[in-house]
Design a protein around this motif. Structure first.
Motif, PDB file in Angstrom:
ATOM      1  N   SER A  54       0.672 104.499 -62.621  1.00 50.24           N
ATOM      2  CA  SER A  54       0.295 105.863 -62.251  1.00 50.24           C
ATOM      3  C   SER A  54       1.379 106.497 -61.402  1.00 50.24           C
ATOM      4  N   ALA A  55       1.262 107.823 -61.245  1.00 50.55           N
ATOM      5  CA  ALA A  55       2.150 108.593 -60.381  1.00 50.55           C
ATOM      6  C   ALA A  55       1.303 109.369 -59.387  1.00 50.55           C
ATOM      7  N   TYR A  56       1.829 109.511 -58.169  1.00 53.75           N
ATOM      8  CA  TYR A  56       1.103 110.172 -57.082  1.00 53.75           C
ATOM      9  C   TYR A  56       2.028 111.132 -56.343  1.00 53.75           C
ATOM     10  N   ALA A  57       1.467 112.249 -55.878  1.00 47.53           N
ATOM     11  CA  ALA A  57       2.180 113.151 -54.964  1.00 47.53           C
ATOM     12  C   ALA A  57       1.156 113.968 -54.187  1.00 47.53           C
ATOM     13  N   TYR A  58       1.606 114.505 -53.079  1.00 51.18           N
ATOM     14  CA  TYR A  58       0.845 115.505 -52.336  1.00 51.18           C
ATOM     15  C   TYR A  58       1.585 116.825 -52.504  1.00 51.18           C
ATOM     16  N   THR A 121      -9.047 128.559 -48.527  1.00 52.12           N
ATOM     17  CA  THR A 121      -8.677 127.690 -47.408  1.00 52.12           C
ATOM     18  C   THR A 121      -7.740 126.553 -47.817  1.00 52.12           C
ATOM     19  N   ALA A 122      -7.508 126.379 -49.119  1.00 46.23           N
ATOM     20  CA  ALA A 122      -6.669 125.277 -49.594  1.00 46.23           C
ATOM     21  C   ALA A 122      -5.209 125.505 -49.208  1.00 46.23           C
ATOM     22  N   LYS A 123      -4.591 124.489 -48.671  1.00 46.06           N
ATOM     23  CA  LYS A 123      -3.179 124.521 -48.315  1.00 46.06           C
ATOM     24  C   LYS A 123      -2.369 123.458 -49.047  1.00 46.06           C
ATOM     25  N   GLY A 124      -3.062 122.515 -49.628  1.00 48.39           N
ATOM     26  CA  GLY A 124      -2.386 121.440 -50.330  1.00 48.39           C
ATOM     27  C   GLY A 124      -3.302 120.791 -51.341  1.00 48.39           C
ATOM     28  N   ALA A 125      -2.762 119.806 -52.073  1.00 55.78           N
ATOM     29  CA  ALA A 125      -3.554 119.114 -53.089  1.00 55.78           C
ATOM     30  C   ALA A 125      -2.991 117.720 -53.319  1.00 55.78           C
ATOM     31  N   ILE A 126      -3.876 116.727 -53.323  1.00 56.66           N
ATOM     32  CA  ILE A 126      -3.530 115.387 -53.782  1.00 56.66           C
ATOM     33  C   ILE A 126      -3.586 115.385 -55.305  1.00 56.66           C
ATOM     34  N   ILE A 127      -2.598 114.747 -55.936  1.00 52.63           N
ATOM     35  CA  ILE A 127      -2.605 114.622 -57.390  1.00 52.63           C
ATOM     36  C   ILE A 127      -2.205 113.209 -57.788  1.00 52.63           C
ATOM     37  N   THR A 128      -2.977 112.634 -58.696  1.00 47.54           N
ATOM     38  CA  THR A 128      -2.662 111.343 -59.298  1.00 47.54           C
ATOM     39  C   THR A 128      -2.873 111.449 -60.800  1.00 47.54           C
ATOM     40  N   ILE A 129      -1.938 110.886 -61.572  1.00 45.30           N
ATOM     41  CA  ILE A 129      -2.099 110.839 -63.019  1.00 45.30           C
ATOM     42  C   ILE A 129      -1.881 109.403 -63.493  1.00 45.30           C
ATOM     43  N   GLN A 207       5.310 108.982 -55.230  1.00 44.92           N
ATOM     44  CA  GLN A 207       5.328 107.538 -55.434  1.00 44.92           C
ATOM     45  C   GLN A 207       4.836 107.180 -56.830  1.00 44.92           C
ATOM     46  N   LEU A 208       5.282 106.024 -57.298  1.00 45.45           N
ATOM     47  CA  LEU A 208       4.800 105.426 -58.535  1.00 45.45           C
ATOM     48  C   LEU A 208       4.075 104.127 -58.187  1.00 45.45           C
ATOM     49  N   TYR A 209       3.001 103.837 -58.923  1.00 45.41           N
ATOM     50  CA  TYR A 209       2.194 102.642 -58.653  1.00 45.41           C
ATOM     51  C   TYR A 209       2.425 101.621 -59.758  1.00 45.41           C
ATOM     52  N   ASN A 210       2.803 100.410 -59.375  1.00 49.16           N
ATOM     53  CA  ASN A 210       3.132  99.378 -60.366  1.00 49.16           C
ATOM     54  C   ASN A 210       1.985  98.406 -60.638  1.00 49.16           C
ATOM     55  N   GLY A 211       0.812  98.708 -60.085  1.00 49.70           N
ATOM     56  CA  GLY A 211      -0.341  97.826 -60.261  1.00 49.70           C
ATOM     57  C   GLY A 211      -0.598  96.960 -59.054  1.00 49.70           C
TER      58      GLY A 211
END
Length: 252
Positions: A54-58, A121-129, A207-211
């Motif tokens: 997976s991939a993650y960012a804020y 009110t949103a200023k940011g977002a967590i995203i994971t795919i 970041q990338l998640y390797n399991g």
């Protein structure tokens, strides 16, 4: 590594001088993949690999936004097999909301989930795919306020995509690439003096998640193979570790 977001002020540096009809490619790392004459954007790709699940960012949402009634903004992660699958947030005049584009479909298919528009009110977002199987991907988005508290509805869904694009093995994208990008484009005439802007935004803690663990996915890391932008005089970028700061302006 902590998968924590957080908000901070972003410097709205402006590129000068501006040039009309500017589709010049700036290559920051590796090579560039394509040029479309529709606006300004930048992309960052991992190497072709089978390491990551997976991939993650804020995402720090842009503090300045004016689409001049015709530009569409995309802040997104994605995964590439034969073709790309974009998974992120878009603003097409109704506010920031999740979306998916499948470029393996013919014609390519986009779904916009405007039932999940971010509150004011949103200023940011967590995203994971992440890939689920060869015809399914998963997108998670949670908007955050200035105190890093959840706001709006969480988007946490499996999404069907066309077959023959990505391969998945052991829950990991197989012989594929994760990528991230920001684009500010138009389907019509690209008037680069229209006064539109997308400023003060950021990808943070990429970041990338390797399991087993999260691996740094910053521009200078080996997890980034290619990085390029199009429309040099309108796009400014800066990097610090796992963070990308971006500003795009079209004001002649």
């Amino acid at each position: 590594m902590r998968r924590q977001g957080g908000i901070r002020a972003i410097n709205n540096d402006l590129p000068v001088p501006f040039s009309l009809n500017d589709y010049q490619v700036t290559q920051y790392k590796g090579s560039y993949n394509f040029v479309e004459k529709s606006g300004g954007y930048y992309y960052m790709y991992s190497p072709v690999t089978s390491k990551y699940r997976s991939a993650y960012a804020y995402i720090v949402l842009p503090t300045g936004f004016n689409r001049a009634n015709h530009r569409n903004a995309f802040i997104s992660l994605g995964m590439k097999g034969k073709h790309g699958i974009d998974l992120g947030i878009t603003n097409q005049g109704k506010g920031w909301c999740p979306y998916m584009s499948d470029f393996n479909a013919s014609p390519h298919h986009t779904e916009i989930y405007d039932d999940y528009v971010a509150p004011s009110t949103a200023k940011g977002a967590i995203i994971t795919i992440k890939p689920v199987n060869s015809t399914t991907v998963h997108l998670y988005i949670q908007f955050k306020d200035a105190n890093d508290e959840n706001v709006g509805k969480v988007f946490d869904k499996d999404i069907k995509v066309t077959s023959g694009n990505i391969s998945v093995s052991n829950e990991k994208l197989s012989n594929g690439q994760f990528y991230r990008f920001v684009s500010f484009i138009t389907a019509g005439t690209d008037n680069q003096a229209d006064g539109s802007y997308l400023t003060g935004g950021m990808f943070k803690n990429c970041q990338l998640y390797n399991g087993t663990s999260y691996v740094s996915w910053g521009k200078e890391d080996s997890t980034v193979k290619d990085c390029f932008s199009v429309s040099k005089s309108h796009v400014t970028l800066s990097w610090s570790g796992q963070n990308d700061t971006f500003n795009i302006r079209f004001n002649g």
